[in-house]
Design a protein around this motif. Structure first.
Motif, PDB file in Angstrom:
ATOM      1  N   ALA A 176       0.837  -1.199   0.000  1.00 45.14           N
ATOM      2  CA  ALA A 176       0.000   0.000   0.000  1.00 45.14           C
ATOM      3  C   ALA A 176       0.871   1.249   0.000  1.00 45.14           C
TER       4      ALA A 176
ATOM      5  N   ALA B 230       2.311   1.773  -3.266  1.00 41.83           N
ATOM      6  CA  ALA B 230       1.335   2.236  -4.254  1.00 41.83           C
ATOM      7  C   ALA B 230       1.076   3.737  -4.133  1.00 41.83           C
TER       8      ALA B 230
ATOM      9  N   ASP C  64      -5.715   1.590  -0.065  1.00 44.50           N
ATOM     10  CA  ASP C  64      -4.785   2.709  -0.320  1.00 44.50           C
ATOM     11  C   ASP C  64      -5.357   3.627  -1.385  1.00 44.50           C
TER      12      ASP C  64
ATOM     13  N   ILE D 174      -4.466  -1.550  -9.527  1.00 37.82           N
ATOM     14  CA  ILE D 174      -3.744  -2.583 -10.264  1.00 37.82           C
ATOM     15  C   ILE D 174      -4.212  -2.530 -11.712  1.00 37.82           C
TER      16      ILE D 174
ATOM     17  N   THR E  12       6.076  -9.270 -10.251  1.00 41.92           N
ATOM     18  CA  THR E  12       6.252  -7.935  -9.670  1.00 41.92           C
ATOM     19  C   THR E  12       6.306  -6.898 -10.773  1.00 41.92           C
ATOM     20  N   THR E  13       5.844  -5.727 -10.453  1.00 39.35           N
ATOM     21  CA  THR E  13       5.930  -4.622 -11.407  1.00 39.35           C
ATOM     22  C   THR E  13       6.958  -3.609 -10.904  1.00 39.35           C
ATOM     23  N   LYS E  14       7.542  -3.987  -9.772  1.00 45.89           N
ATOM     24  CA  LYS E  14       8.480  -3.046  -9.154  1.00 45.89           C
ATOM     25  C   LYS E  14       9.858  -3.191  -9.794  1.00 45.89           C
TER      26      LYS E  14
ATOM     27  N   GLY F 226      11.401  -5.211  -5.480  1.00 50.21           N
ATOM     28  CA  GLY F 226      10.432  -6.267  -5.080  1.00 50.21           C
ATOM     29  C   GLY F 226      10.832  -7.602  -5.665  1.00 50.21           C
ATOM     30  N   LEU F 227      10.465  -8.663  -4.866  1.00 48.08           N
ATOM     31  CA  LEU F 227      10.767 -10.019  -5.348  1.00 48.08           C
ATOM     32  C   LEU F 227       9.549 -10.643  -6.043  1.00 48.08           C
ATOM     33  N   GLY F 228       8.435 -10.089  -5.839  1.00 51.35           N
ATOM     34  CA  GLY F 228       7.210 -10.678  -6.418  1.00 51.35           C
ATOM     35  C   GLY F 228       6.731 -11.883  -5.627  1.00 51.35           C
TER      36      GLY F 228
ATOM     37  N   GLY G  85       5.658 -11.455  -2.141  1.00 48.95           N
ATOM     38  CA  GLY G  85       4.820 -11.000  -0.999  1.00 48.95           C
ATOM     39  C   GLY G  85       3.376 -11.526  -1.037  1.00 48.95           C
ATOM     40  N   LEU G  86       2.653 -11.233  -2.109  1.00 45.04           N
ATOM     41  CA  LEU G  86       1.226 -11.614  -2.160  1.00 45.04           C
ATOM     42  C   LEU G  86       1.066 -13.123  -2.278  1.00 45.04           C
TER      43      LEU G  86
ATOM     44  N   THR H  88      -6.709   0.852  -4.322  1.00 42.96           N
ATOM     45  CA  THR H  88      -6.896  -0.604  -4.251  1.00 42.96           C
ATOM     46  C   THR H  88      -7.284  -0.978  -2.827  1.00 42.96           C
TER      47      THR H  88
HETATM   48  P1  ADP Z   1       6.567  -7.137  -4.904  1.00 40.71           P
HETATM   49  O1  ADP Z   1       5.924  -6.237  -3.944  1.00 40.71           O
HETATM   50  O2  ADP Z   1       7.850  -7.670  -4.499  1.00 40.71           O
HETATM   51  O3  ADP Z   1       6.439  -6.696  -6.291  1.00 40.71           O
HETATM   52  P2  ADP Z   1       4.211  -8.616  -4.438  1.00 40.71           P
HETATM   53  O4  ADP Z   1       3.850 -10.010  -4.644  1.00 40.71           O
HETATM   54  O5  ADP Z   1       4.023  -8.056  -3.105  1.00 40.71           O
HETATM   55  O6  ADP Z   1       5.680  -8.438  -4.945  1.00 40.71           O
HETATM   56  O7  ADP Z   1       3.379  -7.732  -5.478  1.00 40.71           O
HETATM   57  C1  ADP Z   1       3.222  -8.161  -6.752  1.00 40.71           C
HETATM   58  C2  ADP Z   1       2.772  -7.013  -7.583  1.00 40.71           C
HETATM   59  O8  ADP Z   1       1.388  -6.644  -7.319  1.00 40.71           O
HETATM   60  C3  ADP Z   1       3.445  -5.748  -7.358  1.00 40.71           C
HETATM   61  O9  ADP Z   1       4.655  -5.694  -8.094  1.00 40.71           O
HETATM   62  C4  ADP Z   1       2.462  -4.710  -7.856  1.00 40.71           C
HETATM   63  O10 ADP Z   1       2.551  -4.581  -9.280  1.00 40.71           O
HETATM   64  C5  ADP Z   1       1.168  -5.298  -7.534  1.00 40.71           C
HETATM   65  N1  ADP Z   1       0.662  -4.717  -6.329  1.00 40.71           N
HETATM   66  C6  ADP Z   1       0.665  -5.260  -5.097  1.00 40.71           C
HETATM   67  N2  ADP Z   1       0.059  -4.425  -4.233  1.00 40.71           N
HETATM   68  C7  ADP Z   1      -0.427  -3.357  -4.943  1.00 40.71           C
HETATM   69  C8  ADP Z   1      -1.130  -2.176  -4.593  1.00 40.71           C
HETATM   70  N3  ADP Z   1      -1.559  -1.886  -3.354  1.00 40.71           N
HETATM   71  N4  ADP Z   1      -1.384  -1.267  -5.615  1.00 40.71           N
HETATM   72  C9  ADP Z   1      -0.992  -1.523  -6.862  1.00 40.71           C
HETATM   73  N5  ADP Z   1      -0.365  -2.641  -7.260  1.00 40.71           N
HETATM   74  C10 ADP Z   1      -0.020  -3.543  -6.266  1.00 40.71           C
END
Ligand code: ADP
Length: 804
Positions: free
Chosen positions: A711, A714, A740, A745, A759-761, A766-768, A770-771, A795
């Motif tokens: 969050a 974002a 947030d 997304i 991941t979009t980071k 980011g490792l992709g 977390g979720l 989101t």
């Molecule tokens: P990371 O944070 O390492 O990228 P996550 O698994 O936590 O890996 O997140 C995967 C992707 O989901 C993020 O790279 C992002 O693109 C998207 N994302 C997660 N949380 C949000 C959010 N609150 N707002 C927008 N996009 C999000």
């Protein structure tokens, strides 16, 4: 009795059958009714006779008695009037009336002479008595008339007497006056005195005679009305005296010429006073006649009383006979009633006896038994018991039913034989000892007799083992009670007519025929079935071997699978840990920054402290030391948290209080929130009881840290930076929303955010994981993690957990 024997009996008419018996019974009952009617008729006849007797004899007698009593009563009433009649006229009228009554009485007496003996003499005596009374009354009336005439005469004589007396008295008075005048003048005085004397004596005598004459007239007149003889006697005494005095006074006047006619009048007066024909004597006779009349009246009363007695006797005798007749009538009625009742009772008894003893016992019960036997036979029970016996229509019916049943048995046996013979299965029957009675062709082909022929024991036609079991069975069956006869089914071997053995399924079942235990034997050729079974067994053995191989292969692959799963779990755990460490790394910078600030503060407080101590301002230095202690405590808190977060989580789940976990997660971002000026809103329900969820504390915090970190990432470039965390409880779940104000997304990646390593980071940010890790952790808790909404406004992730 066999069917033939019964059939042989000619169903001729029964000599004394039900018809005759019932007819007899009804005739008996009818005869009793006739007897009852006869008895009733007899008793009414007797009653009628008694009533006739009443009407013919007693009622007239009673009427006669009543009329006699009436006539007698009127005579009693009239007789005194007769006796006291005052005039001849009255007497005549009463006599006439009495004569009529007497005539009527005579007639009644003549009529009643038969019933009342002595009535007629009584009436005659009464007639005589009344005639006597009549004569006496007539005599009395004659006397009274004479008396009346005498009184008339007396009245005239009295007038004459007074006419005689008055001039004499006047004369005497004149003579006395003259003599007195002479005496006074003195002339002829001696003569005058003599005259005076003589006239005075004469005058006195005349006055005496006048007085006594008047008295005598009064006494005579009184005698005419005196009521008793005693009074007459007394009166007579006075009258005698008065008469004597009158005669005496008349004697003194006898030489006096003027007194002669007075003497004659007095003499006539005295004739009325004394002797026969005088008024007192007439009165005496009249009284005597009245007395006689009274005597006759008394006699009349006695006679009438006797007459009444006779009448009463008559009435009583009529009453007695009437009572006797009434009693006889009552007795006749009572007897008739008893006889009627008795005959009605006897009829009833006979009817009941006929109905109960004969109709019910002999007919209805036998009919019922016959009916139920017929019903049973119709229903197929040919062993039904048929009630025979007796010699009437019912026994004929029973015999006919017996014939019917035996015919049915014969037909059934023939049918059974035909069925057995034509059956598509091997059938045989045996007796209780297992001796074969019937064998159909199919059965004969399976259990061919060793020497041919149908007879022989069933066991003798089977292979030894089967033969033994069949023998045992029949032995058991003989010993068993009839209703519990056993049955048998075995697979054994028989014999073809050509002597080759054949597998046979033998089924033996009991049945009863003509009340005898029989057994039906079903024989099935098992050749094909045995062959099929052998084939089946072979196939099964082959299949079993295949299956075993497959099974072993499967077991092996399962073991591999399990191993792979274990590896996967390990990898997953590693990944989780790696994710955590990655997050840790991310946090490390922040934490370092977080620690830097208190550290530089501590350093400055320590520096100042030293200087203050050197200046001797110990108290102020102490304050600084206190602040240093507070800051170190804060730092320790941060590092502790980091340590706890880094540690491997407990795999066990439990009730975890939500608020401290949220606070713990937020505490890791305190600095970042401040630096990046992120607006934070926390909305936890303010319940009295703390909100708990089913989870594991460390892993739950990891999920929340991950969601909050995303969050914050974002909102980093958003025009308004806002992060909100809210929790709400609903029934047995708790919904936690992390919202947030970020860009949302993109639709293109919305389906991938939970994939591992997505991941979009930028690299290093980011490792992709977390979720992906959070998703699995929440699933392990039995909950769910999803994107609740996403768009340009931001989101919202929804974390649903079980409420603890
Ligand atoms: P990371 O944070 O390492 O990228 P996550 O698994 O936590 O890996 O997140 C995967 C992707 O989901 C993020 O790279 C992002 O693109 C998207 N994302 C997660 N949380 C949000 C959010 N609150 N707002 C927008 N996009 C999000």
């Amino acid at each position: 009795m066999s069917a033939e024997a019964v059939a042989g009996q000619a169903p001729g008419p029964v000599r004394f059958g039900i018809r005759a018996r019932l007819l007899l019974a009804f005739v008996a009952v009818a005869a009793l009714s006739v007897v009852a009617c006869g008895l009733g008729w007899l008793s009414y006849d007797r009653l009628g006779g008694t009533l006739d007797e009443f009407a013919e004899s007693h009622l007239p007698a009673l009427g006669l008695a009543a009329r006699l009593a009436e006539e007698g009563g009127s005579i009693i009433a009239t007789a005194p009037i007769l006796a006291n009649a005052r005039t001849e006229q009255e007497l005549g009228a009463i006599r006439d009336a009495l004569g009529r009554r007497l005539a009527a009485l005579r007639l009644l007496a003549a009529e009643g002479e038969r019933g009342v003996p002595g009535l007629r003499p009584m009436v005659d005596a009464l007639g005589h008595n009344l005639a006597d009374i009549d004569a006496t009354v007539r005599h009395r009336l004659a006397l009274a008339r004479r008396n009346q005439e005498s009184i008339e005469r007396l009245r005239w004589l009295h007038a004459d007497f007074l006419d005689e007396i008055e001039p004499l008295v006047a004369d005497a008075r004149f003579n006395i006056q003259s003599a007195l005048g002479s005496v006074e003048t003195g002339t002829r005085s001696a003569g005058a005195v003599r005259v005076l004397r003589e006239e005075s004596r004469r005058s006195e005598a005349v006055l005496q005679i006048g007085a006594n004459g008047n008295l005598a007239v009064g006494l005579i007149a009184r005698a005419a009305t005196l009521a008793t003889t005693e009074a007459l006697d007394d009166n007579a005494g006075f009258l005698e005296e008065t008469a004597d005095r009158l005669q005496h006074d008349l004697a003194t006047l006898k030489d006096w010429a003027d007194g002669v006619s007075l003497g004659q009048v007095v003499a006539r007066l005295l004739e009325l006073a004394r002797g026969e024909g005088s008024i007192p004597e007439l009165r005496r006779a009249e009284l005597a006649a009245a007395d006689q009349g009274q005597g006759l009246l008394t006699e009349n009363r006695k006679l009438v009383a006797r007459l009444n007695g006779l009448i009463a006797q008559q009435v009583q005798s009529v009453e007695t006979t009437s009572r006797a007749a009434a009693a006889r009538s009552a007795q006749a009625i009572a007897e008739g009633r008893s006889a009627l009742l008795a005959s009605a009772l006897v009829s009833l008894l006979v009817a009941v006896l006929v109905a109960w003893l004969y109709v019910n016992r002999s007919i209805i019960s036998r009919l019922t038994r016959l009916g139920s036997a017929a019903h049973e036979i119709a229903a197929g029970n040919l062993q039904a018991d048929i009630p025979l016996g007796g010699n009437d229509e019912l026994s004929q019916m029973a015999a006919a039913l017996l014939v019917f049943r035996d015919t049915a048995i014969a037909v059934e046996e023939a049918n059974a034989q035909a069925i057995i013979d034509n059956a598509q299965a091997g059938l045989a029957t045996t007796d209780a000892d297992g001796v074969i009675e019937f064998v159909n062709p199919l059965a004969a082909a399976l259990i061919a007799a060793p020497e041919g022929g149908a007879d022989g024991r069933l066991a003798d036609r089977l292979e030894p083992a089967g033969a033994r079991r069949v023998e045992d069975f029949f032995r058991e069956a003989r010993a068993a009670p009839e209703e519990a006869a056993p049955s048998l089914s075995i697979l054994t071997a028989g014999q073809r007519p050509n002597g080759r053995p054949v597998p046979v399924q033998v089924g033996i079942r009991p049945f009863r025929r003509r009340q005898q235990q029989r057994f039906i034997v079903t024989l099935t050729d098992m050749t094909e079935r045995v062959e099929a079974q052998q084939l089946l067994e072979r196939t099964v053995a082959e299949r079993t071997a295949d299956l075993r191989t497959t099974n072993a292969r499967l077991e092996r692959s399962i073991a591999e699978h399990q191993r792979a799963e274990r590896d996967l779990r390990d990898t997953q755990a590693e990944l989780v840990q790696a994710g955590k460490l990655a997050a840790l790394g991310q946090l490390a910078a922040g934490v370092g920054h977080e620690l830097n600030q208190p550290l530089s503060a501590i350093r400055s407080y320590a520096h100042n402290g030293r200087k203050l101590i050197a200046l001797g301002r110990v108290a102020e230095a102490e304050g600084n030391l206190g602040k240093i202690a507070d800051l170190t405590a804060r730092m320790a808190n941060i590092t502790n948290h980091l340590k706890r977060f880094a540690r491997r989580p407990d795999t066990r789940l439990g009730a975890v209080e939500l608020a401290p976990v949220v606070q713990g997660a937020l505490s890791l971002f305190g600095d970042r929130l401040r630096e990046e000026s992120v607006e934070l809103a926390v909305e936890l329900p303010e319940d009295s009881a703390p909100l708990r969820v089913r989870a594991e504390e460390v892993r739950l915090e990891q999920v929340l840290v991950n969601l909050l970190s995303n969050a914050l990432d974002a909102v980093a470039h958003a025009p308004r930076r806002r992060v909100a965390i809210a929790a709400e409880a609903a029934d047995d779940t708790v919904r936690i929303t992390v919202r947030d104000s970020g860009p949302g997304i993109p639709d293109a990646v919305a389906g991938q955010v939970f994939d591992p390593f997505f991941t979009t980071k930028p690299v290093g940010a980011g490792l992709g994981l977390g979720l992906s890790i959070s998703y699995n952790i929440v699933r392990d808790f039995g909950g769910a993690l999803s994107v609740a909404e996403s768009g340009p406004g931001g989101t919202a992730f929804l974390l649903t957990l079980t409420r603890a």
